[in-house]
Design a protein around this motif. Structure first.
Motif, PDB file in Angstrom:
ATOM      1  N   MET A  69     -14.629   1.866  -6.912  1.00  0.00           N
ATOM      2  CA  MET A  69     -13.201   1.895  -6.573  1.00  0.00           C
ATOM      3  C   MET A  69     -12.643   1.916  -8.117  1.00  0.00           C
ATOM      4  O   MET A  69     -11.361   2.434  -8.366  1.00  0.00           O
ATOM      5  N   LEU A  70     -13.045   1.190  -8.932  1.00  0.00           N
ATOM      6  CA  LEU A  70     -12.284   1.030 -10.618  1.00  0.00           C
ATOM      7  C   LEU A  70     -12.460   2.490 -11.152  1.00  0.00           C
ATOM      8  O   LEU A  70     -11.468   2.798 -11.811  1.00  0.00           O
ATOM      9  N   VAL A  71     -13.359   3.435 -10.631  1.00  0.00           N
ATOM     10  CA  VAL A  71     -13.532   4.612 -11.627  1.00  0.00           C
ATOM     11  C   VAL A  71     -12.695   5.636 -10.714  1.00  0.00           C
ATOM     12  O   VAL A  71     -12.019   6.528 -11.277  1.00  0.00           O
ATOM     13  N   ASN A  72     -13.013   5.761  -9.459  1.00  0.00           N
ATOM     14  CA  ASN A  72     -12.435   6.864  -8.473  1.00  0.00           C
ATOM     15  C   ASN A  72     -11.510   6.720  -7.381  1.00  0.00           C
ATOM     16  O   ASN A  72     -10.955   7.269  -6.882  1.00  0.00           O
ATOM     17  N   VAL A  73     -11.138   5.400  -7.115  1.00  0.00           N
ATOM     18  CA  VAL A  73     -10.777   4.575  -6.128  1.00  0.00           C
ATOM     19  C   VAL A  73     -11.494   5.238  -4.971  1.00  0.00           C
ATOM     20  O   VAL A  73     -11.614   4.218  -4.029  1.00  0.00           O
ATOM     21  N   ALA A  74     -11.482   6.363  -4.471  1.00  0.00           N
ATOM     22  CA  ALA A  74     -12.148   6.874  -3.402  1.00  0.00           C
ATOM     23  C   ALA A  74     -12.844   8.368  -3.575  1.00  0.00           C
ATOM     24  O   ALA A  74     -12.186   8.901  -4.514  1.00  0.00           O
ATOM     25  N   GLY A  75     -13.663   8.731  -2.647  1.00  0.00           N
ATOM     26  CA  GLY A  75     -13.752  10.105  -2.947  1.00  0.00           C
ATOM     27  C   GLY A  75     -12.715  11.015  -2.067  1.00  0.00           C
ATOM     28  O   GLY A  75     -11.817  10.683  -1.283  1.00  0.00           O
ATOM     29  N   SER A  76     -13.056  12.350  -2.209  1.00  0.00           N
ATOM     30  CA  SER A  76     -11.868  13.400  -1.509  1.00  0.00           C
ATOM     31  C   SER A  76     -11.992  13.219  -0.097  1.00  0.00           C
ATOM     32  O   SER A  76     -13.160  13.530   0.445  1.00  0.00           O
ATOM     33  N   ARG A  77     -11.019  13.052   0.781  1.00  0.00           N
ATOM     34  CA  ARG A  77     -11.088  13.063   2.142  1.00  0.00           C
ATOM     35  C   ARG A  77     -11.149  14.306   2.971  1.00  0.00           C
ATOM     36  O   ARG A  77     -12.143  14.219   3.770  1.00  0.00           O
ATOM     37  N   SER A  95       3.289  12.888  -5.437  1.00  0.00           N
ATOM     38  CA  SER A  95       4.272  13.919  -5.359  1.00  0.00           C
ATOM     39  C   SER A  95       4.251  14.937  -4.178  1.00  0.00           C
ATOM     40  O   SER A  95       5.024  15.666  -3.734  1.00  0.00           O
ATOM     41  N   MET A  96       2.650  15.152  -3.726  1.00  0.00           N
ATOM     42  CA  MET A  96       2.640  15.970  -2.610  1.00  0.00           C
ATOM     43  C   MET A  96       2.207  15.425  -1.470  1.00  0.00           C
ATOM     44  O   MET A  96       1.672  15.837  -0.627  1.00  0.00           O
ATOM     45  N   ALA A  97       2.290  13.963  -1.355  1.00  0.00           N
ATOM     46  CA  ALA A  97       1.778  13.053  -0.361  1.00  0.00           C
ATOM     47  C   ALA A  97       0.474  13.160   0.180  1.00  0.00           C
ATOM     48  O   ALA A  97       0.328  13.423   1.269  1.00  0.00           O
ATOM     49  N   ILE A  98      -0.461  12.912  -1.004  1.00  0.00           N
ATOM     50  CA  ILE A  98      -2.025  13.583  -0.573  1.00  0.00           C
ATOM     51  C   ILE A  98      -2.891  12.456  -1.325  1.00  0.00           C
ATOM     52  O   ILE A  98      -3.694  13.090  -1.963  1.00  0.00           O
ATOM     53  N   THR A  99      -2.653  11.212  -1.155  1.00  0.00           N
ATOM     54  CA  THR A  99      -3.348  10.209  -2.125  1.00  0.00           C
ATOM     55  C   THR A  99      -4.736  10.356  -1.619  1.00  0.00           C
ATOM     56  O   THR A  99      -5.841   9.977  -2.495  1.00  0.00           O
ATOM     57  N   GLY A 100      -5.297  10.755  -0.502  1.00  0.00           N
ATOM     58  CA  GLY A 100      -6.537  11.030  -0.067  1.00  0.00           C
ATOM     59  C   GLY A 100      -7.352  12.298  -0.615  1.00  0.00           C
ATOM     60  O   GLY A 100      -8.673  12.515  -0.679  1.00  0.00           O
ATOM     61  N   PHE A 101      -6.599  13.259  -1.277  1.00  0.00           N
ATOM     62  CA  PHE A 101      -7.266  14.585  -1.772  1.00  0.00           C
ATOM     63  C   PHE A 101      -8.174  14.095  -3.168  1.00  0.00           C
ATOM     64  O   PHE A 101      -8.866  15.057  -3.242  1.00  0.00           O
TER      65      PHE A 101
END
Lengths: 366, 366
Positions: B246-254, A220-226
């Protein structure tokens, strides 16, 4: 123990390494602007005092939980802020399985591949119920599959990959089935802002102790990496979920939570409306071009995805990689979502070049 | 399933709600400035293009993994960037337990309470080995406790809560014991930049397929709330750990990873040196005041913590809460770290007011 690793990252890597221009329609990464207040919030955070750089409360910044609770009309104590919808779904499924009320997880076919992966990791067993050709789920089929062994029923509406939006009757029935078997409905509603049908119904609309709703600000906020998401638990299930969250992650990342809080408070409805309109335009552009090319395709009621089928070109990983090399369009293999979509390819409409992509596909398959 | 929830957050909440000025010495939240480049990196990130706001690679930004690998002299592929040391320890312990080589986790007493909590959550059983009065661990005692049932040995040096720094011989022996039993040594080295003894030895210094090293930038960069840590796995253990991550968090915060990368590249050794000197001064100030007050105490060789014992005042949660209300000093109950320190209180030296805190304690107990 072996897990099934989702193929997303593998396909994205292949596309990145290709020796040509590739239109990326692999993953659900929005290509549009985040809310202005999000950028402002993050910039502001960078200059705060050091105490603001330390652990937030484990369950999330209190004000963020309050804003979420107010919008979802639930008690703040029911809200756990997570590392994206990914962790929210993990916590919800773990919570359902650890009650020792069966170890089966009812999933749809086609399915978002993280769900079966999480099920295996958590020691559960998958039981698949087929959606129909349009992606709709018949609650009667779920009722047939459910039993004393059912720990959870996991659904996603608006749906990835089919684009289906479940009507309220479906959601109501799924909650009832969960109640009948002392199971938990896990309703992943991460695409709720991208309902193009006007029919979206949240499981929070059905009062029950047997449903957990997961969501995130990623789309919704276009921030999949956050990586800021949340889960809303029934009161009697929330404490252990908070403990698991604490034992796995301690807390989510604070700068991201701070920026999302700011954006949540200050972003007008027009922002979300514009994103939805952009998506609707792309759906029309892409499906028109597929129509002209004579391909089979689905028209999504919501979410970011169009599924397409080209004669004699099944949706295997090999064919996806060939399409990257030969046509310069990267999609996802339908087989990644289950047997029922093995002939199909999934394209995410997260590029301004949807028309060009459709043209490339038409040229390639003509 | 019931987990043991660490008491940290409970004590911090109690201190927050207290109706008086309280000196917070509860958790290991640094009160000093993060590196300047960290603030710059975060501010810069806030203005990047939308594609930089989307999913980073699941295992972490590639350049960040390269910087870590270069500093630790390991292969980039062995590094998984995690949501802080908390997730790194979770992944490491899960990896050790899921090999089906026993379900016992050897821990120290006193112990950092997240380790036994994670053990229970992961379906393992704790087996405690007592450290001596100075916090040192005798490898012979670990050898006595280890068996075919041992999945992992989890240690932390510099140690929380004792302040002990294990010499290289201890680390070498612990790796050897793990190898003898096909177990995994999990070495949590999150306080490595706060070695005041000059004796710190990383488990990475011992070449072995039987050790996983965990760490984070939380303490060294004074950013516990950013949640950027990492684990270094032996090559044959890394793939499944990446899948679980990956299955728990997908990734960490960028945004947090981006800022840490910038800080890692641009921060001079003087920054870390100054933090260490500040800590050393506080240790001296606080222990001098405790000495003058006639209390028993430990002088840490590393990490942030001093343990103190006041006659007739055991380290219970109740007594910690009384001390908040009556003396205005918040510490942690020693009993949170195991039976062996039940008479003690732990104080984190993360406030400029360590002298005042010690004076308050002296006045209260005189």
């Amino acid at each position: 123990m072996e897990y099934e690793t989702p193929l997303f990252f593998r396909v994205m890597q292949y596309a990145d390494r290709a020796d040509r221009d590739v239109i990326d329609m692999v993953s659900g990464n929005p290509d549009w602007e985040p809310p202005e207040a999000l950028r402002e919030g993050l910039g502001e955070y960078a200059d705060l005092e050091p105490d603001q750089f330390q652990y937030p409360p484990s369950e999330g910044l209190h004000e963020l939980r309050e804003e979420i609770a107010a919008r979802r009309n639930v008690d703040t104590e029911q809200v756990v802020v997570t590392n994206g919808a990914g962790e929210a779904n993990y916590l919800a499924m773990a919570r359902a399985l650890e009650r020792d009320r069966g170890d089966e997880v009812v999933l749809t076919d086609p399915v978002y591949p993280y769900y079966p992966g999480k099920t295996t990791m958590l020691g559960g067993r998958q039981r698949f119920v087929a959606a129909d050709e349009t992606g709709q789920l018949d609650p009667a089929d779920v009722r047939d599959a459910a039993s004393e062994e059912t720990a959870a029923i996991v659904v996603n509406s608006p749906n990835n990959p089919t684009g289906a939006v479940y009507p309220e009757e479906t959601i109501r029935e799924l909650v009832a089935i969960a109640e009948e078997h002392d199971a938990i409905l896990v309703s992943d509603e991460v695409y709720d802002h991208f309902d193009l049908s006007g029919r979206f119904a949240s499981a929070l609309g059905v009062d029950s102790d047997h449903r957990i709703v997961t969501n995130a600000f990623s789309k919704s906020m276009a921030i999949t990496g956050f990586r800021v998401g949340y889960a809303v638990f029934p009161p009697h299930l929330v404490e252990n979920a908070k403990s698991r969250h604490m034992l796995v992650n301690v807390a989510g990342s604070r700068p991201a939570q701070y920026a999302v809080l700011r954006a949540l408070r200050e972003t007008e409805p027009e922002y979300y409306e514009q994103s939805r309109e952009l998506l609707a335009e792309r759906v029309e552009t892409f499906t028109d071009a597929l129509e002209a090319a004579g391909a089979d395709y689905t028209t999504p009621q919501g979410s970011f995805y169009v599924m397409a089928r080209f004669e004699g070109y099944p949706g295997t990983l090999e064919n996806v990689e060939r399409l990257i090399d030969e046509a310069g369009v990267a999609g996802m293999p339908g087989e990644a979502f289950g047997d029922s979509r093995a002939d199909w390819l999934r394209f995410a409409l997260v590029t301004p070049r949807v028309e060009e992509a459709a043209d490339r596909l038409a040229t390639h398959f003509e």
